[in-house]
Scaffold this active site. Structure first.
Site, mmCIF file in Angstrom:
data_model
loop_
_atom_site.group_PDB
_atom_site.id
_atom_site.type_symbol
_atom_site.label_atom_id
_atom_site.label_comp_id
_atom_site.label_asym_id
_atom_site.label_seq_id
_atom_site.Cartn_x
_atom_site.Cartn_y
_atom_site.Cartn_z
ATOM 1 N N HIS A 127 5.984 -0.346 -4.150
ATOM 2 C CA HIS A 127 7.025 -1.104 -3.465
ATOM 3 C C HIS A 127 7.771 -2.088 -4.374
ATOM 4 C CE1 HIS A 127 5.330 0.724 0.047
ATOM 5 N NE2 HIS A 127 6.164 0.112 0.847
ATOM 6 N N ASN B 22 1.169 -2.519 -1.243
ATOM 7 C CA ASN B 22 2.481 -2.578 -1.879
ATOM 8 C C ASN B 22 2.604 -1.579 -3.030
ATOM 9 O OD1 ASN B 22 3.457 -4.695 -0.234
ATOM 10 N ND2 ASN B 22 2.301 -6.169 -1.459
ATOM 11 N N GLU C 258 4.788 7.208 2.489
ATOM 12 C CA GLU C 258 3.820 6.181 2.886
ATOM 13 C C GLU C 258 2.456 6.795 3.185
ATOM 14 O OE1 GLU C 258 4.198 2.991 2.761
ATOM 15 O OE2 GLU C 258 6.368 2.787 2.518
#
Length: 533
Positions: free
Chosen positions: A418, A415, A356
């Site tokens: 993701h 995102n 992340e």
């Protein structure tokens, strides 16, 4: 030794008797913290406990806080005194000794009805305090030895003891603007969670539900609960099974049951102590219990949750057909990012969280990638080293969330990786962690961007090298392009015209495609080529 000598340990280990003997041999005054609490409060320990454990813990912390621990005294504490992080910090510059004894020895020494308020819960309490004791520096075995033998060992150790310097960082506080003026602060600093009692006291007159899981709970749950109790806050520990597989409506129902039993009402607070799964469940609880409790506090314990999941207000649970399909927006009122928690995190979890951090670097701050590359993950990283890296990664998300709090536009950039990652994660049966799946997903996104001509050739290789450099996977050999594509159709970010993809054009520059703009055949080909390489 120019400071106090503090003796602690579980009930029945002989702290007071050994402490008196040590004081005699060192010719020092002896103090018993429980006796001081009774003297200052004007009440016995059982009476204080009868008013609620939080009443006793408040007096205990206040009396300890007023003692001059630079004096040459010997202090025996209660068994729970140094379970709390604030109290442990208070004794940092003292020689602190834990008297150890196995549970069967403690059972034989502590007789129920002996006047010890917590004796009836002895076995469970012993297990809950174990991790907090291990964080204290010096341990002396008290079982099968006379008090005199134990005292002699402590005296011998005291002649060689030297205080250790503790590195300190300046920390950083970020302010996040949320809709409706519900702004909140993110405090990033080693040791900041020790002050949770002072922070939470502003938010929780109606009781606190401290939600954690079966991994974090045994390590930190009792410590944080003690720090809340010491602020005279009624705090109940709610422990759920660990893992993404338990982020379900069934688990949510068990949390509701425990809040009901604990009497947490709308004026209360939910505190999330854990990673992203705990934060999502606790946040959804805060949004829905009694139509929303007064306050929600995030205390993330993983890199992933510190830099991503703990801010932004997105909460929810999974559905068998997709991740996070059921949820609500509930911005936290406070976030305490304490890198001390990372000291108990497995290497795999540290790496997963760095996915992340790298994602935020690709989106808006390429310099983060250089910072990550400098980390020596095989060695223990000091909490103060984590502080600036976490704050920098947090700033990327905080600024985007401020501009787009409800994911109507720019926030979709967060995102990156993701849409693919959630499919990989779900299809692996969560054998891939969230961070690992996102890592593979970012490579897919970068490769797709190159195939579509959005990014220059070489970007995907750069992304792969950055991720693999910290030990993250860049492919999932078990991937089936058909299964991945079909699973992505349940992604909650799918528009009415089809999937949107977040694709990097360069480091620090990502674009969100329009719904249905990317054709299925191209996506399938990229997935196949990447994961068969």
């Amino acid at each position: 030794m120019n400071s106090a000598l503090v003796i602690t340990g579980f009930m029945g280990t002989g702290k007071t008797l050994v402490g008196r003997l040590v004081a005699q041999r060192l010719d020092r005054p002896f103090l018993d913290l429980d006796e001081l609490v009774e003297e200052v409060s004007g009440r016995s320990i059982p009476t204080l406990f009868a008013e609620g454990e939080e009443e006793f813990r408040w007096w205990e912390q206040n009396v300890l806080g007023k003692l001059d621990l630079a004096q040459h005294i010997v202090l025996a504490t209660g068994g729970g005194t140094l379970v709390g992080a604030w109290n442990q910090g208070r004794t940092t510059n003292t020689m602190t000794v834990v008297l150890d004894a196995p549970l069967d020895v403690v059972r034989a020494r502590v007789v129920e009805g002996s006047g010890r308020p917590l004796a009836p819960n002895l076995d469970a309490l012993y297990e809950r305090r174990a991790a907090a004791y291990t964080r204290l520096p010096i341990h002396v075995q008290a079982a099968n030895r006379t008090p005199e033998e134990v005292a002699e060992e402590i005296v011998a150790l005291s002649r060689q003891w030297q205080p250790t310097s503790q590195p300190s960082g300046g920390g950083e506080t970020l302010e996040v603007r949320a809709p409706g003026g519900a702004n909140y602060s993110i405090h990033v600093q080693a040791g900041v969670a020790a002050g949770i009692g002072g922070f939470a006291g502003r938010y929780a007159p109606g009781g606190i539900a401290l939600v954690t899981d079966s991994v974090v709970g045994p390590l930190w749950g009792e410590t944080v609960r003690h720090d809340l109790l010491a602020a005279r806050l009624r705090a109940t520990l709610v422990e759920i099974p660990a893992g993404e597989a338990h982020k379900t409506l069934d688990t949510l129902s068990t949390i509701y049951d425990q809040l009901l039993d604990a009497g947490v009402d709308r004026g209360g607070a939910v505190v999330a102590l854990g990673g992203g799964v705990v934060g999502d469940l606790a946040g959804f609880t805060a949004a829905t219990w009694m139509r929303g409790v007064r306050s929600f506090i995030q205390v993330p314990t993983t890199v992933l949750s510190m830099v991503d999941a703990s801010i932004g207000g997105k909460t929810g649970v999974d559905h068998p057909r997709g991740k996070n399909l059921i949820g609500a927006f509930r911005h936290p009122d406070l976030v305490l990012v304490d890198p001390v928690f990372l000291q108990t995190l497995p290497l795999r979890e540290l790496r997963g969280g760095l996915a992340e951090v790298i994602k935020h670097g690709i989106i808006a701050d390429p310099g983060l990638l250089d910072e990550v590359a400098r980390l020596e993950l095989e060695q223990e990283i000091a909490p103060t080293v984590w502080e600036p890296l976490l704050a920098r990664a947090l700033r990327v998300k905080a600024e985007i969330v401020e501009r787009d709090p409800y994911e109507q536009g720019e926030r979709a950039k967060l995102n990156l990786g993701h849409t693919f990652g959630h499919a990989y994660e779900l299809l692996s049966g969560f054998a891939l962690s969230h961070g690992e799946a996102v890592s593979v997903g970012m490579v897919t996104a970068a490769r797709l961007s190159e195939v579509l001509g959005l990014a220059q050739e070489g970007l995907a290789t750069c992304v792969e090298q950055t991720l693999s450099g910290v030990g993250l996977p860049i492919r999932w050999p078990a991937a089936n392009a058909e299964a991945v594509w079909q699973t992505m159709q349940s992604d909650k970010k799918k528009g009415s015209q089809g999937l949107r993809f977040v694709l990097p054009r360069a480091l620090g520059d990502v674009v969100v495609t329009a719904s249905g703009e990317v054709d299925e055949a191209t996506v399938r080909a990229v997935i196949e080529a990447q994961n068969r390489a």
